[in-house]
Design a protein around this motif. Structure first.
Motif, PDB file in Angstrom:
ATOM      1  N   ILE A 185       0.770  -1.296  -0.028  1.00  0.00           N
ATOM      2  CA  ILE A 185       0.028  -0.062  -0.002  1.00  0.00           C
ATOM      3  C   ILE A 185       0.820   1.197  -0.112  1.00  0.00           C
ATOM      4  CG2 ILE A 185      -1.714   1.203   0.883  1.00  0.00           C
ATOM      5  CD1 ILE A 185      -2.650  -1.718   0.372  1.00  0.00           C
ATOM      6  N   GLN A 186       1.563   1.323   1.116  1.00  0.00           N
ATOM      7  CA  GLN A 186       2.783   2.358   1.346  1.00  0.00           C
ATOM      8  C   GLN A 186       1.940   3.688   1.827  1.00  0.00           C
ATOM      9  OE1 GLN A 186       4.581   0.212   1.158  1.00  0.00           O
ATOM     10  NE2 GLN A 186       4.557  -0.691  -0.776  1.00  0.00           N
ATOM     11  N   ASP A 187       0.967   4.263   1.144  1.00  0.00           N
ATOM     12  CA  ASP A 187       0.414   5.531   1.382  1.00  0.00           C
ATOM     13  C   ASP A 187      -0.980   5.561   0.349  1.00  0.00           C
ATOM     14  OD1 ASP A 187      -0.385   8.385   1.725  1.00  0.00           O
ATOM     15  OD2 ASP A 187       1.529   8.358   2.920  1.00  0.00           O
ATOM     16  N   PHE A 188      -1.847   6.371   1.095  1.00  0.00           N
ATOM     17  CA  PHE A 188      -3.068   6.481  -0.190  1.00  0.00           C
ATOM     18  C   PHE A 188      -3.112   8.027  -0.444  1.00  0.00           C
ATOM     19  CE2 PHE A 188      -5.226   2.592   1.938  1.00  0.00           C
ATOM     20  CZ  PHE A 188      -5.380   1.862   1.048  1.00  0.00           C
ATOM     21  N   ASP A 189      -2.248   8.935   0.158  1.00  0.00           N
ATOM     22  CA  ASP A 189      -2.137  10.145  -0.352  1.00  0.00           C
ATOM     23  C   ASP A 189      -1.861  10.457  -1.846  1.00  0.00           C
ATOM     24  OD1 ASP A 189      -1.450  12.940  -0.744  1.00  0.00           O
ATOM     25  OD2 ASP A 189      -0.699  13.077   1.158  1.00  0.00           O
ATOM     26  N   PRO A 190      -2.688  11.126  -2.628  1.00  0.00           N
ATOM     27  CA  PRO A 190      -2.419  10.953  -4.052  1.00  0.00           C
ATOM     28  C   PRO A 190      -1.034  11.875  -4.440  1.00  0.00           C
ATOM     29  CG  PRO A 190      -4.632  11.754  -3.545  1.00  0.00           C
ATOM     30  CD  PRO A 190      -3.933  11.721  -2.279  1.00  0.00           C
ATOM     31  N   ARG A 191      -0.598  12.672  -3.624  1.00  0.00           N
ATOM     32  CA  ARG A 191       0.511  13.297  -3.932  1.00  0.00           C
ATOM     33  C   ARG A 191       1.665  12.560  -3.453  1.00  0.00           C
ATOM     34  NH1 ARG A 191       2.500  17.572  -0.750  1.00  0.00           N
ATOM     35  NH2 ARG A 191       3.508  18.480  -2.166  1.00  0.00           N
ATOM     36  N   VAL A 192       1.764  11.794  -2.696  1.00  0.00           N
ATOM     37  CA  VAL A 192       2.784  10.759  -2.441  1.00  0.00           C
ATOM     38  C   VAL A 192       2.933   9.733  -3.418  1.00  0.00           C
ATOM     39  CG1 VAL A 192       3.670   8.952  -0.815  1.00  0.00           C
ATOM     40  CG2 VAL A 192       2.625  11.293   0.209  1.00  0.00           C
ATOM     41  N   GLN A 193       1.404   9.291  -3.823  1.00  0.00           N
ATOM     42  CA  GLN A 193       1.540   8.203  -4.754  1.00  0.00           C
ATOM     43  C   GLN A 193       2.066   8.444  -6.132  1.00  0.00           C
ATOM     44  OE1 GLN A 193      -2.441   6.500  -5.167  1.00  0.00           O
ATOM     45  NE2 GLN A 193      -2.538   5.338  -3.239  1.00  0.00           N
ATOM     46  N   PHE A 194       1.796   9.933  -6.355  1.00  0.00           N
ATOM     47  CA  PHE A 194       2.319  10.426  -7.674  1.00  0.00           C
ATOM     48  C   PHE A 194       3.726  10.499  -8.017  1.00  0.00           C
ATOM     49  CE2 PHE A 194       3.956  14.147 -10.033  1.00  0.00           C
ATOM     50  CZ  PHE A 194       3.411  13.794 -11.388  1.00  0.00           C
ATOM     51  N   ILE A 195       4.476  10.962  -6.509  1.00  0.00           N
ATOM     52  CA  ILE A 195       6.101  10.896  -6.808  1.00  0.00           C
ATOM     53  C   ILE A 195       6.617   9.764  -6.625  1.00  0.00           C
ATOM     54  CG2 ILE A 195       6.278  11.560  -4.512  1.00  0.00           C
ATOM     55  CD1 ILE A 195       8.486  13.802  -5.367  1.00  0.00           C
ATOM     56  N   ILE A 196       6.023   8.909  -5.951  1.00  0.00           N
ATOM     57  CA  ILE A 196       6.743   7.257  -5.667  1.00  0.00           C
ATOM     58  C   ILE A 196       6.049   6.503  -6.958  1.00  0.00           C
ATOM     59  CG2 ILE A 196       7.180   7.775  -3.370  1.00  0.00           C
ATOM     60  CD1 ILE A 196       4.790   5.672  -2.871  1.00  0.00           C
ATOM     61  N   ASN A 197       5.290   7.056  -7.931  1.00  0.00           N
ATOM     62  CA  ASN A 197       4.690   6.248  -8.985  1.00  0.00           C
ATOM     63  C   ASN A 197       4.227   4.885  -8.457  1.00  0.00           C
ATOM     64  OD1 ASN A 197       4.210   6.101 -11.723  1.00  0.00           O
ATOM     65  ND2 ASN A 197       6.007   4.684 -11.970  1.00  0.00           N
ATOM     66  N   ARG A 198       3.536   4.920  -7.431  1.00  0.00           N
ATOM     67  CA  ARG A 198       2.863   3.723  -6.903  1.00  0.00           C
ATOM     68  C   ARG A 198       1.425   3.998  -6.688  1.00  0.00           C
ATOM     69  NH1 ARG A 198       4.041  -1.851  -5.843  1.00  0.00           N
ATOM     70  NH2 ARG A 198       2.213  -2.617  -4.485  1.00  0.00           N
ATOM     71  N   HIS A 199       0.469   3.491  -7.729  1.00  0.00           N
ATOM     72  CA  HIS A 199      -0.925   4.101  -7.693  1.00  0.00           C
ATOM     73  C   HIS A 199      -1.702   2.657  -7.385  1.00  0.00           C
ATOM     74  CE1 HIS A 199       0.334   7.970  -9.460  1.00  0.00           C
ATOM     75  NE2 HIS A 199       1.126   7.048 -10.162  1.00  0.00           N
ATOM     76  N   SER A 227      -4.699 -14.603   6.626  1.00  0.00           N
ATOM     77  CA  SER A 227      -4.073 -13.735   7.164  1.00  0.00           C
ATOM     78  C   SER A 227      -3.563 -12.646   5.866  1.00  0.00           C
ATOM     79  CB  SER A 227      -2.668 -13.951   7.682  1.00  0.00           C
ATOM     80  OG  SER A 227      -2.010 -13.159   8.479  1.00  0.00           O
ATOM     81  N   ILE A 228      -3.756 -11.401   6.165  1.00  0.00           N
ATOM     82  CA  ILE A 228      -3.609 -10.331   5.036  1.00  0.00           C
ATOM     83  C   ILE A 228      -2.805  -9.268   5.573  1.00  0.00           C
ATOM     84  CG2 ILE A 228      -4.870  -8.643   3.452  1.00  0.00           C
ATOM     85  CD1 ILE A 228      -7.248 -10.550   3.330  1.00  0.00           C
ATOM     86  N   ASN A 229      -1.631  -8.810   4.933  1.00  0.00           N
ATOM     87  CA  ASN A 229      -0.882  -8.033   5.409  1.00  0.00           C
ATOM     88  C   ASN A 229      -0.890  -6.858   4.546  1.00  0.00           C
ATOM     89  OD1 ASN A 229       1.618  -7.071   7.049  1.00  0.00           O
ATOM     90  ND2 ASN A 229       2.422  -6.974   4.668  1.00  0.00           N
ATOM     91  N   TYR A 230      -0.631  -5.599   5.135  1.00  0.00           N
ATOM     92  CA  TYR A 230      -0.612  -4.186   4.317  1.00  0.00           C
ATOM     93  C   TYR A 230       0.731  -3.879   4.684  1.00  0.00           C
ATOM     94  CZ  TYR A 230      -5.684  -3.906   3.360  1.00  0.00           C
ATOM     95  OH  TYR A 230      -6.966  -4.022   3.115  1.00  0.00           O
ATOM     96  N   ASP A 231       1.662  -3.196   3.618  1.00  0.00           N
ATOM     97  CA  ASP A 231       2.947  -2.733   3.721  1.00  0.00           C
ATOM     98  C   ASP A 231       2.565  -1.279   3.807  1.00  0.00           C
ATOM     99  OD1 ASP A 231       4.378  -5.094   3.959  1.00  0.00           O
ATOM    100  OD2 ASP A 231       5.365  -4.843   2.046  1.00  0.00           O
ATOM    101  N   LEU A 232       3.045  -0.481   4.739  1.00  0.00           N
ATOM    102  CA  LEU A 232       2.844   0.932   4.988  1.00  0.00           C
ATOM    103  C   LEU A 232       4.457   1.364   5.047  1.00  0.00           C
ATOM    104  CD1 LEU A 232      -0.445   1.108   7.156  1.00  0.00           C
ATOM    105  CD2 LEU A 232      -0.033   1.161   4.704  1.00  0.00           C
ATOM    106  N   ILE A 233       4.498   2.687   4.722  1.00  0.00           N
ATOM    107  CA  ILE A 233       5.986   3.320   4.791  1.00  0.00           C
ATOM    108  C   ILE A 233       5.723   4.708   5.189  1.00  0.00           C
ATOM    109  CG2 ILE A 233       7.945   4.021   3.623  1.00  0.00           C
ATOM    110  CD1 ILE A 233       7.712   1.686   1.493  1.00  0.00           C
ATOM    111  N   TYR A 234       6.573   5.152   6.156  1.00  0.00           N
ATOM    112  CA  TYR A 234       6.781   6.512   6.569  1.00  0.00           C
ATOM    113  C   TYR A 234       8.207   7.040   6.363  1.00  0.00           C
ATOM    114  CZ  TYR A 234       9.533   4.747  10.487  1.00  0.00           C
ATOM    115  OH  TYR A 234      10.727   4.171  11.290  1.00  0.00           O
TER     116      TYR A 234
END
Length: 455
Positions: A174-188, A208-215
């Protein structure tokens, strides 16, 4: 951030290994490794442990249709899906080479597909790959099969085919749902896509379901992170990996799409980490080891509670096998007594495997001292404590204790004559505690930055 924690975070935010292995890769000694010694080590470890605990298998599937600019993994960017079948054929040839070394039927206890993007491959080709691995193996009664997936390209067929092959755990990047962050990391990926895959997986029977999130991502801020966390709380994954972005553009040129100016500064990054951690705890997740959280009903929580938690090149796991075989380009294997890494380019990998050679190109044979230190680091990472025999540790213990003294003064550990216990505060500084045991790093301190920052 709470004031005392902020002071500690400022003090201990230094470059430090993540300790998925000891020795860490920059300190592998080439004089202790060659292809024959690796094969001998695998054979010995297999004979010693396969019948008792089985083995783990990691398969690296490197292909992605687009480059996520934050990514530190070994990837090959292409939209040509004609690469799938030749790569699968090579992985199965590599597996056949290991079967010859084993001279017996492997009992697979853990199987993980990583990448890259494993769901780049069609469901039919994933069936071809996994069926090819399993046809000459037994599956352990307690086996855990898991795979990583991109929410934007994971179909119901992917989920069903892999479930039918024994997979029960799914990890979504997942990493992040923020559109600005998704745009610059090219992960949509949209919230709807993530929700759809999660709901479908649960309906099929995944447990078991895991989500990856990054700060610490570029353009990430507190408001956006809180929004992401609230969305995640509503979807209620069983596990969450919440970890620090590692900015290493000298290794991963894709990260040059942005600069340090686009990243949160160290104080802002610390606030992101602490806010995310507090939110996850408030949602009912329990902190597991380092950077991981799980609901009390998840097996990862039970593994830590019962002292069964293990850590290897795939991260934290409830399965503990002595032998881990890594298949595919750049994969890392661990016989417990030695490490080996496959060649890093696709062309080299295909060439060597098709010539009938194991594609390992570097590794390390562990000394008796390495094995002792490895045990202590694993215990700290997985159990937040370790014990020692002063006689066995005589060669390194005085230096370790001296390095631990400031951490004890700062309330990160309790020291006794025969071991240490990590405090509640210290659980957020596990990498720094392990660093005190890292004899190879202290003997040869790096002149340049080799590792990501601790926070």
């Amino acid at each position: 951030m709470e004031q005392n924690y902020k002071a500690l975070a400022d003090k201990y935010n230094v470059p430090v290994p993540r300790y998925t292995s000891y020795p860490t890769m920059p300190y592998w000694d080439p004089n202790t490794f060659n292809r024959q010694s690796w094969e001998d080590s695998v054979r010995f470890s297999f004979t010693e442990s396969n019948a008792v605990s089985g083995i783990s298998v990691y398969i690296h599937l490197p292909f992605c249709e687009s480059l996520c600019t934050y990514c530190g993994c070994n990837t090959r960017i292409t939209k040509n899906h004609g690469v799938e079948e030749p790569y699968i054929a090579a992985v199965l040839k590599e597996w056949a080479l290991y079967l010859q070394i084993f001279a017996g039927t492997p009992v697979i206890r853990e199987l993980h597909l990583g990448g890259g993007t494993p769901t780049f491959f069609s469901p039919q080709n994933l069936r071809l790959l996994i069926s090819g691995i399993l046809k000459d193996a037994c599956v352990h009664p307690s086996a855990e099969f898991s795979f990583e997936a991109h929410p934007a390209n994971t179909t119901t067929d992917h989920l069903q085919v892999l479930f039918d092959l024994g997979f029960r755990r799914l990890s979504l990047g997942i990493q992040d749902f923020d559109p600005r962050v998704q745009f610059i990391i090219n992960r949509h990926q949209s919230v709807e896509q993530v929700q759809t895959v999660t709901t479908q997986a649960r309906g099929i029977g995944y447990t078991s379901i895991n989500y990856d999130l990054i700060y610490g991502l570029p353009h990430q801020n507190l408001e956006g992170l809180i929004n992401t966390m609230n969305i995640v709380a509503g979807l209620r994954p069983d596990r969450i990996a919440f970890y620090s972005y590692a900015h290493v553009p000298w290794i991963k040129p894709g990260q040059r799409r942005f600069t340090e100016a686009d990243l949160p500064n160290p104080e802002q990054k610390g606030k992101l980490q602490e806010a995310g951690r507090i939110l996850l705890l408030s949602y009912g997740y329990q902190e597991i080891g380092m950077d991981h959280f799980a609901l009390p009903a998840d097996e990862l929580f039970a593994a830590e509670r019962d002292g069964r938690l293990h850590r290897n090149f795939m991260g934290y796991t409830e399965q503990h096998t002595q032998l881990l075989v890594g298949l595919g380009v750049s994969s890392i294997s661990d016989s417990w007594y030695a490490f080996a890494q496959n060649v890093k380019t696709l062309e080299e990998y295909l060439l060597q495997v098709n010539q009938g050679e194991l594609p390992v190109f570097k590794g390390h044979g562990l000394s008796d001292e390495d094995l002792q230190i490895r045990r202590h680091i694993l215990d700290i990472m997985c159990k937040q404590r370790t014990y020692w025999d002063a006689e066995l540790m005589a060669c390194v213990l005085p230096e370790v204790l001296k390095r631990l003294e400031p951490l004890e003064a700062d309330g990160l550990v309790y020291l006794s004559d025969h071991g240490l216990q990590v405090t509640e505060t210290g659980k957020r500084f596990l990498r720094n505690i392990c660093l005190c045991f890292d004899a190879r790093l202290w003997a040869d301190k790096p002149a340049t930055q080799l590792f990501s920052m601790a926070i």
